[in-house]
Scaffold this motif. Structure first.
Motif, PDB file in Angstrom:
ATOM      1  N   GLN A 175      34.630   5.643  -1.147  1.00  0.00           N
ATOM      2  CA  GLN A 175      34.519   6.257   0.180  1.00  0.00           C
ATOM      3  C   GLN A 175      34.220   7.742   0.111  1.00  0.00           C
ATOM      4  O   GLN A 175      33.959   8.367   1.117  1.00  0.00           O
ATOM      5  N   ASP A 552      18.376  -3.152  13.383  1.00  0.00           N
ATOM      6  CA  ASP A 552      18.093  -1.904  12.684  1.00  0.00           C
ATOM      7  C   ASP A 552      16.994  -1.175  13.455  1.00  0.00           C
ATOM      8  O   ASP A 552      15.959  -1.780  13.799  1.00  0.00           O
ATOM      9  N   ASP A 609      29.647  -0.836  13.817  1.00  0.00           N
ATOM     10  CA  ASP A 609      29.344  -1.584  12.597  1.00  0.00           C
ATOM     11  C   ASP A 609      29.923  -0.842  11.395  1.00  0.00           C
ATOM     12  O   ASP A 609      29.566   0.305  11.126  1.00  0.00           O
ATOM     13  N   LYS A 610      30.826  -1.487  10.646  1.00  0.00           N
ATOM     14  CA  LYS A 610      31.540  -0.836   9.539  1.00  0.00           C
ATOM     15  C   LYS A 610      30.809  -0.932   8.209  1.00  0.00           C
ATOM     16  O   LYS A 610      31.347  -0.512   7.178  1.00  0.00           O
ATOM     17  N   THR A 611      29.604  -1.488   8.182  1.00  0.00           N
ATOM     18  CA  THR A 611      28.859  -1.583   6.921  1.00  0.00           C
ATOM     19  C   THR A 611      28.614  -0.183   6.364  1.00  0.00           C
ATOM     20  O   THR A 611      28.053   0.671   7.055  1.00  0.00           O
ATOM     21  N   PRO A 612      29.026   0.089   5.118  1.00  0.00           N
ATOM     22  CA  PRO A 612      28.847   1.454   4.566  1.00  0.00           C
ATOM     23  C   PRO A 612      27.372   1.779   4.375  1.00  0.00           C
ATOM     24  O   PRO A 612      26.557   0.919   4.038  1.00  0.00           O
ATOM     25  N   THR A 630      29.117   5.090   7.957  1.00  0.00           N
ATOM     26  CA  THR A 630      28.805   3.678   8.178  1.00  0.00           C
ATOM     27  C   THR A 630      27.533   3.538   9.001  1.00  0.00           C
ATOM     28  O   THR A 630      27.026   4.513   9.587  1.00  0.00           O
ATOM     29  N   VAL A 631      27.036   2.303   9.073  1.00  0.00           N
ATOM     30  CA  VAL A 631      25.863   2.016   9.898  1.00  0.00           C
ATOM     31  C   VAL A 631      26.154   2.351  11.359  1.00  0.00           C
ATOM     32  O   VAL A 631      25.319   2.906  12.076  1.00  0.00           O
TER      33      VAL A 631
END
Length: 688
Positions: A175, A552, A609-612, A630-631
């Motif tokens: 992180q 996206d 959205d928690k996608t790194p 994150t995204v």
């Protein structure tokens, strides 16, 4: 009088400008040592009225939970989990199908740490979600960074605690990123948000277009200032027919018959009277908005208890119009003012003469309030979603002009009273019709409260059943088949008047129109009043909600360029309640779904959205430096920097090269407005 009017206009101009970016939560941070080599990292949140912040550990599939996150921590280790303190509220949310916990007004989140070295360095942040009854913020973060010297650590435990700190730092390594590896972006109003960065494609797609959006009339047809003014004007004309206003006509005529018969002076005094009515009502709109604030008025319009109160008020007025009892203000109020006006009118002073006219106008407002009050209240609540003072003020301006014009005419030509029909049976009919209409609107306000608390007492089919019954009974009354005991005996020998017959026919036709809605028909004519479609248990319609192919931004814009289609950006969130309402109530409509799938490239960007991201991006959002991890952070930054907004749902129509085609839209379940908005954007795209 002119000077006072100009002052009011100046006040409107001064306070009408308002930024679109919302900032409902104010965070204060501190590190407080508690002894025994421990300390608390405290985040204190002050939450604006109408908003709430969700608590910790709400689980997956629900709203955004408050979480504690570390970027870098040295010389200390975490003890336990983040704790929420304060008056925590809880309710079952039917949309998420789970119990949710949240805070209003204030909340405190505490993370306990233990020092492992004398010197410490902490870089962390609190992430939280905030919503009101109409919109949600993207996941927001409050950063906390500090370093210093702690109380001396006990030597016996020092080695063990230091090792824990190292292990903890290792766990968090994914992180954290060195500052030298971060990408700096300067997001100001005059520069691109994507300057020389591969992370955001470094092209015009990220160029701010806030001014482009503002160049449009950034309101939908139903909320346009012209519509609000005309709606207020219609309300003013309607108020003239109410039983409380009608008796003021002879009082007005009597007052002006006593005055000078000189024509020039009569014209001036009639205009003063009409202008006084306008000033009083506009001042009332300004006062209500100034006391509560434009945003607070909007929050009030969606507050459950306010809607319950207003619904009960309308029910009481309806019962009065049906003849159950008589609602009047204390006669002493209007009598004293009327007497004072008469005394002042006898004096020769220019000031006292015009003051008497103003007091006469104030008498009109007082005496008629029991009938105009519901109209004014409904108008203020309906236009409060404008978000600024212009909506309520223009609504009251239209209302006051509609009411002032006929009274100004009667003040100018008192002899016209002879041509005014006497009150009688027709006045009783108007009262009863208004009573039915007020009952129908009362159901709308109760529906808002029902949705806010998730009681599910007024689901769509229940609401429609009540409206069907009300308008069927109204038709029966207009046809002469239904009578109220409070209105005395009915003379059946005269039959049903022709105009009344046609009104009854319209009421029955409207009743039949609503019946298919019990099986899921969209009923576009009343979509703004009925509860959303997702509350209906039995629905024979397909109800298939559109789902975006692209999630996206860059990919979706590339597809739009390849296919030569315009783009609709849907800023949404997994935990956004009102986003789901829009999808269920609006996107499920066949006409809307066809346009979204056939005519546009739909891009849904989830701000939670928690996608790194491949690597964090450090940006300047105009107020402070923040890190996009994150995204969801990236899309949230895109919404704020390019479009000047940060609440969801939020919809924008764009060309494939990133320019605006129409004003933005937010939460509004009116299907026709949404369809017209899509059609207007498509027409403008094809014309380019």
């Amino acid at each position: 009088m002119k000077r006072l009017f100009l002052i009011i206009i100046g006040m409107i101009c001064l306070v009408s400008a308002q930024a679109q970016l919302a900032d409902p939560v104010h965070v204060y941070t501190q590190l407080k040592e508690t002894g025994n080599q421990e300390a608390d990292i405290i985040f204190t949140l002050k939450i604006d009225n109408g908003w709430h912040v969700y608590s910790t550990n709400l689980g997956n599939g629900g709203p955004i939970s408050a979480t504690f996150n570390t970027v870098k921590i040295q010389g200390a280790t975490l003890v336990g989990k983040l704790k929420a303190k304060g008056k925590e509220l809880s309710k079952f949310d039917h949309l998420f199908d789970q119990q949710v916990r949240y805070f209003e007004h204030t909340a405190t989140f505490v993370q306990k740490i233990r020092f492992t070295q004398a010197n410490y360095s902490i870089d962390c942040y609190l992430e939280y979600g905030a919503c009101n009854d109409e919109m949600c913020m993207p996941p927001s973060s409050a950063n906390f960074k500090t370093s210093g010297k702690a109380t001396i650590v006990d030597n016996a435990n020092k080695e063990e605690q230091t090792q824990k700190s190292i292990d903890n730092a290792s766990t968090l390594s994914d992180q954290s990123t060195a500052k030298d590896d971060s990408i700096a972006i300067d997001s100001t109003a005059n520069t691109s948000a994507a300057t020389d960065t591969a992370a955001v494609a470094g092209n015009a797609l990220w160029t701010p277009i806030t001014q482009e959006l503002q160049s449009f009339d950034n309101t939908t047809p139903d909320d346009s200032l012209l519509y609000i003014f005309l709606a207020g004007l219609l309300g003013g004309f309607l108020a003239l027919l109410t039983p409380c206003v009608w008796p003021i006509i002879p009082m007005t005529v009597s007052f002006f018959l006593k005055r000078n018969k000189e024509r020039t002076k009569a014209i001036r005094e009639a205009l003063t009277y009409a202008l006084s009515i306008i000033i009083i009502y506009v001042a009332l709109g300004l006062l209500v908005t100034a006391l509560f604030g434009a945003n607070a008025l909007n929050a009030l319009s969606t507050n459950a208890w306010f809607n319950i109160f207003f619904a009960l008020l309308l029910i009481v007025f309806a019962a009065s119009f049906f003849g159950a009892f008589e609602l009047t203000l204390p006669s002493s109020w209007s009598t004293k003012i009327d007497e004072k006006a008469d005394q002042l009118s006898m004096r020769k002073s220019f000031f006292t003469a015009h003051l008497s006219i103003f007091l006469m106008a104030f008498t009109l407002v007082l005496v008629s309030f029991s009938c105009t009050g519901p109209i004014i209240g409904f108008l203020l609540v309906a236009v409060s979603t404008q978000g600024n003072i212009l909506g309520p003020t223009l609504g009251m301006l239209g209302f006051s002009i509609g009411l002032a014009i006929p009274f100004g005419v009667f003040a100018l030509f008192p002899s016209l009273l002879k041509s005014v029909p006497k009150s009688g049976g027709w006045m009783t009919t108007i009262k009863v019709v208004l009573g039915f209409i007020e009952l129908a609107f009362a159901m709308k306000f109760l529906s808002v409260a029902d949705l806010a608390y998730g009681w599910r007492l007024l689901d769509r089919e229940v609401f429609l059943s009540i409206w069907i019954a009300l308008f069927a009974l109204l038709g029966a009354y207009l046809m002469g088949w239904l009578h109220f005991s409070g209105h005395g005996p009915v003379d059946k020998s005269e039959g049903t008047p022709i105009p009344q017959f046609f009104l009854g026919l319209i009421s029955f036709a409207f009743t039949i129109y609503m019946i298919p809605g019990l099986w899921g028909a969209p009923l576009k004519a009343i979509s703004a009043f009925a509860p959303p479609m997702f509350t209906q248990d039995f629905n024979m319609q397909s109800g298939k909600t559109v789902e975006a192919v692209y999630k996206d931004y860059e990919q979706g814009m590339e597809a739009a360029r390849a296919q030569g289609k315009p783009v609709i950006i849907d800023f949404t969130g997994f935990g956004c309640v009102n986003c789901r309402k829009m999808e269920a109530a609006v996107w499920s409509d066949a006409n809307v779904a066809k346009r979204l799938t056939d005519d546009y490239i739909l891009i849904s960007l989830y701000v939670d959205d928690k996608t790194p991201l491949a690597r964090p991006i450090e940006v300047n959002d105009g107020k402070r430096m923040r890190t996009l991890r994150t995204v969801g952070d990236k899309w949230s930054f895109l919404q704020a920097s390019k479009f000047g907004a940060n609440t969801q749902p939020f919809y924008v129509l764009l060309t494939p090269d990133g320019h605006a085609l129409a004003p933005s839209r937010s939460y509004n379940e009116d299907v026709k407005q949404y369809t017209d908005w899509l059609d207007n954007g498509l027409s403008r795209f094809r014309a380019e």
